[in-house]
Design a protein around this motif. Structure first.
Motif, PDB file in Angstrom:
ATOM      1  N   ALA A   1    -170.331  42.721  60.535  1.00 24.15           N
ATOM      2  CA  ALA A   1    -171.515  42.912  59.694  1.00 24.15           C
ATOM      3  C   ALA A   1    -172.437  43.920  60.348  1.00 24.15           C
ATOM      4  O   ALA A   1    -172.558  43.980  61.574  1.00 24.15           O
ATOM      5  CB  ALA A   1    -172.234  41.582  59.486  1.00 24.15           C
ATOM      6  N   PHE A   2    -173.075  44.733  59.497  1.00 22.67           N
ATOM      7  CA  PHE A   2    -174.155  45.604  59.936  1.00 22.67           C
ATOM      8  C   PHE A   2    -175.431  45.028  59.348  1.00 22.67           C
ATOM      9  O   PHE A   2    -175.729  45.234  58.161  1.00 22.67           O
ATOM     10  CB  PHE A   2    -173.934  47.035  59.468  1.00 22.67           C
ATOM     11  N   GLY A   3    -176.153  44.258  60.153  1.00 24.35           N
ATOM     12  CA  GLY A   3    -177.307  43.541  59.617  1.00 24.35           C
ATOM     13  C   GLY A   3    -176.854  42.518  58.601  1.00 24.35           C
ATOM     14  O   GLY A   3    -175.973  41.698  58.864  1.00 24.35           O
ATOM     15  N   ALA A   4    -177.427  42.591  57.399  1.00 21.24           N
ATOM     16  CA  ALA A   4    -177.070  41.640  56.349  1.00 21.24           C
ATOM     17  C   ALA A   4    -175.835  42.077  55.572  1.00 21.24           C
ATOM     18  O   ALA A   4    -175.332  41.326  54.725  1.00 21.24           O
ATOM     19  CB  ALA A   4    -178.249  41.457  55.391  1.00 21.24           C
ATOM     20  N   ASN A   5    -175.336  43.274  55.854  1.00 21.57           N
ATOM     21  CA  ASN A   5    -174.186  43.804  55.113  1.00 21.57           C
ATOM     22  C   ASN A   5    -172.888  43.365  55.784  1.00 21.57           C
ATOM     23  O   ASN A   5    -172.533  43.867  56.864  1.00 21.57           O
ATOM     24  CB  ASN A   5    -174.263  45.335  55.063  1.00 21.57           C
ATOM     25  N   ARG A   6    -172.174  42.459  55.157  1.00 21.06           N
ATOM     26  CA  ARG A   6    -170.904  41.969  55.700  1.00 21.06           C
ATOM     27  C   ARG A   6    -169.793  42.925  55.261  1.00 21.06           C
ATOM     28  O   ARG A   6    -169.309  42.890  54.138  1.00 21.06           O
ATOM     29  CB  ARG A   6    -170.627  40.550  55.198  1.00 21.06           C
ATOM     30  N   VAL A   7    -169.394  43.796  56.172  1.00 23.26           N
ATOM     31  CA  VAL A   7    -168.454  44.862  55.845  1.00 23.26           C
ATOM     32  C   VAL A   7    -167.015  44.360  55.849  1.00 23.26           C
ATOM     33  O   VAL A   7    -166.211  44.731  54.994  1.00 23.26           O
ATOM     34  CB  VAL A   7    -168.622  46.039  56.832  1.00 23.26           C
ATOM     35  N   LEU A   8    -166.672  43.524  56.825  1.00 21.39           N
ATOM     36  CA  LEU A   8    -165.344  42.908  56.893  1.00 21.39           C
ATOM     37  C   LEU A   8    -165.534  41.400  56.902  1.00 21.39           C
ATOM     38  O   LEU A   8    -166.313  40.865  57.698  1.00 21.39           O
ATOM     39  CB  LEU A   8    -164.593  43.362  58.149  1.00 21.39           C
ATOM     40  N   ARG A   9    -164.796  40.715  56.036  1.00 24.71           N
ATOM     41  CA  ARG A   9    -165.025  39.283  55.857  1.00 24.71           C
ATOM     42  C   ARG A   9    -163.714  38.502  55.985  1.00 24.71           C
ATOM     43  O   ARG A   9    -163.212  37.938  55.030  1.00 24.71           O
ATOM     44  CB  ARG A   9    -165.671  39.027  54.495  1.00 24.71           C
ATOM     45  N   GLY A  10    -163.159  38.533  57.181  1.00 27.76           N
ATOM     46  CA  GLY A  10    -161.943  37.767  57.430  1.00 27.76           C
ATOM     47  C   GLY A  10    -160.684  38.522  57.053  1.00 27.76           C
ATOM     48  O   GLY A  10    -159.837  38.003  56.312  1.00 27.76           O
ATOM     49  N   VAL A  11    -160.523  39.730  57.584  1.00 29.96           N
ATOM     50  CA  VAL A  11    -159.374  40.572  57.241  1.00 29.96           C
ATOM     51  C   VAL A  11    -158.176  40.212  58.119  1.00 29.96           C
ATOM     52  O   VAL A  11    -158.297  40.072  59.334  1.00 29.96           O
ATOM     53  CB  VAL A  11    -159.707  42.065  57.404  1.00 29.96           C
ATOM     54  N   ASP A  12    -157.018  40.056  57.483  1.00 31.56           N
ATOM     55  CA  ASP A  12    -155.739  39.874  58.167  1.00 31.56           C
ATOM     56  C   ASP A  12    -154.795  40.979  57.724  1.00 31.56           C
ATOM     57  O   ASP A  12    -154.742  41.320  56.540  1.00 31.56           O
ATOM     58  CB  ASP A  12    -155.109  38.527  57.819  1.00 31.56           C
ATOM     59  N   LEU A  13    -154.046  41.516  58.673  1.00 26.85           N
ATOM     60  CA  LEU A  13    -153.079  42.560  58.348  1.00 26.85           C
ATOM     61  C   LEU A  13    -151.987  42.565  59.405  1.00 26.85           C
ATOM     62  O   LEU A  13    -152.284  42.618  60.600  1.00 26.85           O
ATOM     63  CB  LEU A  13    -153.754  43.937  58.299  1.00 26.85           C
ATOM     64  N   ASP A  14    -150.737  42.464  58.978  1.00 24.72           N
ATOM     65  CA  ASP A  14    -149.584  42.570  59.872  1.00 24.72           C
ATOM     66  C   ASP A  14    -148.837  43.863  59.578  1.00 24.72           C
ATOM     67  O   ASP A  14    -148.552  44.164  58.418  1.00 24.72           O
ATOM     68  CB  ASP A  14    -148.614  41.403  59.663  1.00 24.72           C
ATOM     69  N   VAL A  15    -148.505  44.598  60.623  1.00 23.29           N
ATOM     70  CA  VAL A  15    -147.717  45.823  60.474  1.00 23.29           C
ATOM     71  C   VAL A  15    -146.525  45.722  61.410  1.00 23.29           C
ATOM     72  O   VAL A  15    -146.695  45.649  62.631  1.00 23.29           O
ATOM     73  CB  VAL A  15    -148.541  47.085  60.797  1.00 23.29           C
ATOM     74  N   ALA A  16    -145.334  45.700  60.840  1.00 19.88           N
ATOM     75  CA  ALA A  16    -144.122  45.589  61.651  1.00 19.88           C
ATOM     76  C   ALA A  16    -143.893  46.862  62.447  1.00 19.88           C
ATOM     77  O   ALA A  16    -144.324  47.950  62.062  1.00 19.88           O
ATOM     78  CB  ALA A  16    -142.920  45.316  60.748  1.00 19.88           C
TER      79      ALA A  16
END
Length: 249
Positions: A21-36
Motif C-alpha cells: 500500500a502507498f498510504g491508503a491506496n492498496r496497490v497489491l492485495r494478496g497477489v499469488d503467482l507461480d512461474v515454472a
C-alpha cells in the motif's frame, strides 16, 4: 488466488500473498503467482491494476508490506538487492541507457562494476549479447543514433549480459512507435522459446496469446483469473476479464 498450475518442484519464481500500500491506496492485495522454470507468464489487465508494481516487488525495487517472493524456493527478501538484480533482470518501458556512452559501454558497465569481470571478458560477453538481439554492428554507436526499438533491444542485451535466472519485462514495447514493436517482441519470443523464465507485463494480447505458458489477469491489485492462454482468451470465467477482453481484442 494462485496464478498458474506449476508443481512445487518445477516452480522457479513464486509470489506468495504479496501486499503493498502507498498510504491508503492498496496497490497489491494478496497477489499469488507461480512461474515454472523455463516458462513465460504474461500479466495483463487495465492500467492501474498493480501489474508494474508487482514486477518491482519481485526484484525489490519496491519492498512489499507483507507476503514473500521465492526464487527456487528461497525468499529473495533475504538477499542483497544488488546481488538479486543480477539473478532477476528487468527491462522497463523507458530504455534507461547512458546517452554519453556507446552501446558497448552501456552493456559492459554493470559487468565490470557488479560482476567484476575484466575488460576483455566484459566486452566479449557484451558483443555476444548484442549479436543475439541483432545489433552486433551497433556496438560503437551512441543511443541517440539508434531507433527506439534498437535502444530497447540494447536494454534487453544489457539485462541478459548479467546472465539472470529470470527476466522481467514491464511494458517493454509501450514507448515504441507501432512499426518498432515487432522487432522487440520477436527478441522476447526467441528468449521464451530458448527457455528463459520470464514474467511479462504487456498490453500486446497477440504476444500473450501466442507466447505465454500462463496468462494472469489483474485488476485492483488482485489476480482475478489465470491459466493457459486458450482458456483465458477463449473461455474467460470472470466477468471482469470478459469485459476487459471485449475492449482490447
Amino acid at each position: 488466488m494462485t496464478a498458474g498450475t506449476a508443481t512445487t518442484s518445477s516452480v522457479s519464481l513464486a509470489v506468495r500473498d504479496v501486499h503493498l500500500a502507498f498510504g491508503a491506496n492498496r496497490v497489491l492485495r494478496g497477489v499469488d503467482l507461480d512461474v515454472a522454470r523455463g516458462a513465460t507468464a504474461c500479466v495483463i489487465g487495465p492500467s492501474g491494476s498493480g501489474k508494474s508494481t508487482l514486477l518491482r516487488t519481485v526484484n525489490r525495487l519496491i519492498e512489499p508490506d507483507a507476503g514473500d517472493v521465492l526464487l527456487d524456493g528461497r525468499s529473495v527478501l533475504r538477499d542483497d538487492p544488488d546481488a538479486l538484480r543480477q539473478r532477476v533482470g528487468m527491462v522497463f518501458q523507458q530504455f534507461n541507457l547512458f546517452p554519453h556512452m556507446t552501446v558497448l559501454r552501456n552493456i559492459t558497465l554493470a559487468l565490470r562494476r557488479l560482476k567484476k569481470l575484466p575488460e576483455d571478458e566484459a566486452v566479449a560477453l557484451a558483443r555476444t549479447q548484442l549479436a543475439l538481439v541483432g545489433l552486433a554492428a551497433k556496438a560503437d554507436s551512441r543511443p541517440a543514433h539508434l531507433s527506439g526499438g534498437q535502444q530497447q533491444r540494447v536494454a534487453i542485451a544489457r539485462a541478459l549480459a548479467l546472465q539472470p535466472q529470470v527476466m522481467l519485462f514491464d511494458e517493454a514495447t509501450s514507448a515504441l512507435d507501432p512499426e518498432l514493436v515487432k522487432g522487440v517482441l520477436g527478441v522476447m519470443a526467441e528468449l521464451s522459446a530458448g527457455g528463459m523464465t520470464m514474467v511479462v507485463v504487456t498490453h500486446e494480447m497477440g504476444f500473450a496469446r501466442s507466447v505465454a505458458d500462463t496468462v494472469a489477469f489483474m485488476d485492483h491489485g488482485v489476480v482475478l483469473e489465470a491459466g493457459a492462454p486458450a482458456a483465458v482468451f477463449e473461455t474467460p470465467a470472470h466477468p471482469r476479464l470478459r469485459r476487459f477482453l471485449s475492449q482490447v481484442l
